[in-house]
Write an enzyme that holds these catalytic residues in place. Sequence first.
Site, PDB file in Angstrom:
ATOM      1  CG  ASP A   1       9.179   0.831  -1.248  1.00  0.00           C
ATOM      2  OD1 ASP A   1       9.101   2.655  -1.411  1.00  0.00           O
ATOM      3  OD2 ASP A   1       8.598   0.171  -1.627  1.00  0.00           O
ATOM      4  CD  GLU A   2      13.617   3.774  -4.179  1.00  0.00           C
ATOM      5  OE1 GLU A   2      14.127   4.563  -5.797  1.00  0.00           O
ATOM      6  OE2 GLU A   2      12.485   5.051  -4.094  1.00  0.00           O
TER       7      GLU A   2
END
Length: 411
Positions: free
Chosen positions: A130-131
């Site tokens: 998620d990054e």
Amino acid sequence: MPAGERLPGAPAREERIVVHVDMDCFYASCERRREPALRGAPVVVGMGYEPDQTVGAVATASYEAREYGVESAQAISAALERLPRKADAPDASAAGYYRPVDMAYYESVSESVSEILHGLGDPVREVSIDEAYLDVTDRTAWDVAAGFGRHIKQRIARSVGVPASVGIAPDMSTAKLASDHEKPDGLVVVPPESVQSFLAPLDVADLHGVGPVHARALRERGIETVGELADADPYVLEAAFGERGREFHRRARGADSRPVEPRGKPKSLSRESSFDGATESFDRVREQAAALSGAVADRASRTNASYRTIGVKVVTPPYDVQTRAESLPGPVDDPALLEAVSQSLLDEFEGAAVRKVGVRVSNLVFSEREQATLAGFSGDETGDGGGHEGGACGGAGRGSCGGQTTLDEFT
């Protein structure tokens, strides 16, 4: 934009523009994407909350759930004390929606985000599901960086259906702090002339790389803020913390020189595309898959990659992810074969409504030499030495999808 071509007005290379994209409460956002009725309600993703379960932990808590004291990595029993399940207390005003971890689904959503980011930045460094960091120095300029950041957020929200916070700064460390500054769904731009004023008032514990132990040690030395850390003697910091002390000092001054670099060689190459809603025209699906096959083949050729496995991904309503793959007798770089196998793998989905289709190659072999085609191996053109493998991730199979794609595949 062609490689090496700069946007008019784009800064010189030494004035980097780095973007940090952080998906807000990602697992919970994915569950809301799948169940829109959960938007605005407390959502907890984790394991161990069912009546027959006794041990578990919270993986992600939405911001609404955090207001009740529910936090990531918290024991599920503690979470349930603070926020009971809606299923157990349907009439309670303070109750939340608990959902099990469904990594296959989250990885599928992450792949869709990754596809967008790789089209907007060069290079891109994905650091987790998620990054990611993007170097967009050649894609934008500081006076329009905010608009570029909004474009990233809008592309992700419209195409994938999940929110993201975006930070833009001249270095990776400051960009990460910027993305954290106005969560959720935030956008913070820190141009070069504002780096010091942005960093100075922040708590030293917020600085990227400074954990609780080092933050406590810094406070014992009278260093409470990032500004105070920037003003500290770097030799004293190095004596106390070694090279890490020097790194803390550089980051506190906005002098993080780390380049945005991909993490090693990819394990797979893929492209995927969404339709507006779900299409029942399988001709459209095949046509799109053919275009994706060509794009994957081109990328494999440019990176000197041959592949042993060819696969497809099909997403059907509501968001059921299904994958199929065929193994070959040996590594090949054969665009015609890639298209033929991917089209064959799609056969079983004819007649289904399709939201998204993807093509991937995996089990990669990198070489500077000319790559082989299947004609260089014994066996017929269908890859008889392999066979199909795949899996479906629907409502009944959540959390356990045999043959399901992983994040390293389809990225």
